[in-house]
Design a protein around this motif. Structure first.
Motif, PDB file in Angstrom:
ATOM      1  N   LEU A   3      37.722  33.315  65.721  1.00  0.00           N
ATOM      2  CA  LEU A   3      38.988  32.700  65.339  1.00  0.00           C
ATOM      3  C   LEU A   3      39.343  31.554  66.299  1.00  0.00           C
ATOM      4  O   LEU A   3      39.735  30.462  65.872  1.00  0.00           O
ATOM      5  CB  LEU A   3      40.071  33.785  65.379  1.00  0.00           C
ATOM      6  CG  LEU A   3      41.402  33.453  64.734  1.00  0.00           C
ATOM      7  CD1 LEU A   3      41.218  33.212  63.245  1.00  0.00           C
ATOM      8  CD2 LEU A   3      42.386  34.587  64.954  1.00  0.00           C
ATOM      9  N   ALA A   4      39.181  31.804  67.610  1.00  0.00           N
ATOM     10  CA  ALA A   4      39.505  30.785  68.607  1.00  0.00           C
ATOM     11  C   ALA A   4      38.624  29.556  68.413  1.00  0.00           C
ATOM     12  O   ALA A   4      39.089  28.422  68.536  1.00  0.00           O
ATOM     13  CB  ALA A   4      39.336  31.342  70.015  1.00  0.00           C
ATOM     14  N   ALA A   5      37.340  29.762  68.067  1.00  0.00           N
ATOM     15  CA  ALA A   5      36.425  28.640  67.857  1.00  0.00           C
ATOM     16  C   ALA A   5      36.866  27.810  66.669  1.00  0.00           C
ATOM     17  O   ALA A   5      36.918  26.576  66.728  1.00  0.00           O
ATOM     18  CB  ALA A   5      35.008  29.167  67.658  1.00  0.00           C
ATOM     19  N   MET A   6      37.224  28.485  65.556  1.00  0.00           N
ATOM     20  CA  MET A   6      37.684  27.758  64.365  1.00  0.00           C
ATOM     21  C   MET A   6      38.959  26.978  64.676  1.00  0.00           C
ATOM     22  O   MET A   6      39.113  25.816  64.283  1.00  0.00           O
ATOM     23  CB  MET A   6      37.944  28.749  63.220  1.00  0.00           C
ATOM     24  CG  MET A   6      36.678  29.283  62.567  1.00  0.00           C
ATOM     25  SD  MET A   6      36.943  30.855  61.681  1.00  0.00           S
ATOM     26  CE  MET A   6      38.191  30.374  60.505  1.00  0.00           C
ATOM     27  N   LEU A   7      39.877  27.603  65.405  1.00  0.00           N
ATOM     28  CA  LEU A   7      41.145  26.952  65.752  1.00  0.00           C
ATOM     29  C   LEU A   7      40.902  25.757  66.676  1.00  0.00           C
ATOM     30  O   LEU A   7      41.491  24.696  66.493  1.00  0.00           O
ATOM     31  CB  LEU A   7      42.085  27.954  66.431  1.00  0.00           C
ATOM     32  CG  LEU A   7      42.711  29.004  65.507  1.00  0.00           C
ATOM     33  CD1 LEU A   7      43.244  30.180  66.302  1.00  0.00           C
ATOM     34  CD2 LEU A   7      43.831  28.394  64.680  1.00  0.00           C
TER      35      LEU A   7
END
Lengths: 179, 199
Positions: A162-166
């Motif tokens: 999730l952090a990577a996508m964000l």
């Protein structure tokens, strides 16, 4: 420290606190997981190494000062002295390493590269400090401390995705590290 | 403002925050330097009597120590199972002392007093280029903006719920991040416009 550094650090410390309000889908039954450790990866991946470190240091200073910011309304200086204190210190190092890696890969950053930075920084560094600390303070030994910490790994991996996508989405919408 | 500190004043509230931190630091070091069960028994007795002597209410203490207490109980059980009850007592007494004292400190010290005390502890950091006054302002800014961000999370969750996106963490965190970054830029401009250069 410029005014920008201070403001970004302060607001991402507040953001990490606010992420503690968001419940996550329970991956394993009985393990409370909130989105809070997402704050570590996001501080590094969006602000970079120096400001990410500052943001998490400010967050932990406020926890130590007695604000009930950790998930479940906990706080106070006891967090750093107990068996899980290493994970709290690991947040600060984790944000720095995540940020350092993202800065190195800034041009041509994609979800896969951002994910690897979040895993190495936001999971690797946090466990690197947290597990030996847990083993030493509670005298159960390294292996036992490592295996008992693994219950948090599935949730942390989802947070890294999730952090990577964000981080990639924010890089397009509102780049901070290099404009 | 929300904080863990109790509003009813006790004799522990009246002690300076710096003194309480020092006592905690010394006790924290002492319990890890001794292996004598009798000395550690004395420490845990002291740590248990201190909150009692100030008549601190039980409910907030229990709330703050529950996660640590569960972990300590699991560790003690582990040591007893492998046949080492002395280690079980040592671990329980050590961690119990530190956590009880830390909770007593947190329940009886205002956040503002703790921030001042921490700022004082950070003063030596000026030799590696960290300005204590700026650290203080950064901490105050963060304290000021925590309720703002909490409200923002609630607003965004409601807005995304209206769109049927209540299950998506991405749909909540993405707008939260962009709004936080824009707010940071506005805030930095507002601070600079008032002539603060921080030197």
């Amino acid at each position: 420290m410029s005014v920008k550094d201070m403001v970004y650090a302060a607001l991402f410390a507040a953001l990490t606190a606010a992420l503690g309000l968001l419940p996550m889908i329970p991956v394993l039954p009985g393990v409370p997981v909130t989105a809070q450790s997402l704050g570590v990866m996001l501080s590094g991946a969006i602000l970079g190494a120096k400001r990410g470190l500052m943001a998490q240091a400010v967050f932990m200073a406020l926890v130590a000062a007695g604000l009930p910011l950790l998930a479940g309304g906990r706080g106070g200086i006891g967090i750093f002295l107990g068996p899980t204190g290493g994970f709290a210190i690991g947040y600060i190092l984790g944000a720095f390493v995540t940020g350092w890696l993202v800065e190195r890969m800034w041009y041509g950053l994609n979800t896969m590269k951002a994910f690897s930075a979040c895993v190495v920084g936001g999971i690797g560094m946090v466990y690197l400090l947290g597990i030996p600390w847990l083993g030493a303070v509670s005298k159960i030994g390294l292996a036992k401390a490592a295996t008992s910490s693994m219950i948090f790994l599935p949730g942390d991996l989802i947070k890294a995705v999730l952090a990577a996508m964000l981080a990639v989405a924010v890089k397009k919408a509102y780049p901070i590290i290099k404009r | 403002m929300f904080e863990i500190c109790l509003s009813r004043i006790t004799w522990l509230h009246r002690l300076p925050a710096g003194f309480k931190l020092l006592v905690l630091a010394f006790t924290g070091a002492a319990v890890f330097l001794t292996n004598d069960p009798r000395i550690l028994g004395g420490f845990i007795g002291f740590a248990a009597l201190l909150p009692l002597s100030a008549w601190l209410p039980l409910a907030p203490i229990v709330k703050q120590i529950t996660p640590a207490a569960t972990l300590i109980a699991a560790l003690a059980t582990f040591h007893i199972v492998v046949g080492d009850p002395v280690s079980a007592f040592l671990v329980t007494a050590r961690l119990g002392t530190v956590i009880l004292l830390a909770v007593a400190l947190t329940l009886t010290t205002r956040v503002s007093a703790m921030v001042d005390a921490l700022e004082y502890c950070f003063t030596p950091l000026k030799y590696i280029g960290i300005n204590p006054a700026k650290t203080g302002l950064t901490l105050s800014l963060a304290i000021r903006f925590i309720p703002v961000l909490f409200t923002m999370v609630t607003e965004i969750r409601e807005a995304q719920k209206a769109r049927g996106l209540e299950g998506s963490l991405f749909a909540v965190v993405m707008p939260l991040l962009v709004r936080t970054l824009r707010m940071a830029d506005d805030l930095a401009e507002a601070i600079s416009a008032r002539g603060y250069d921080g030197n």
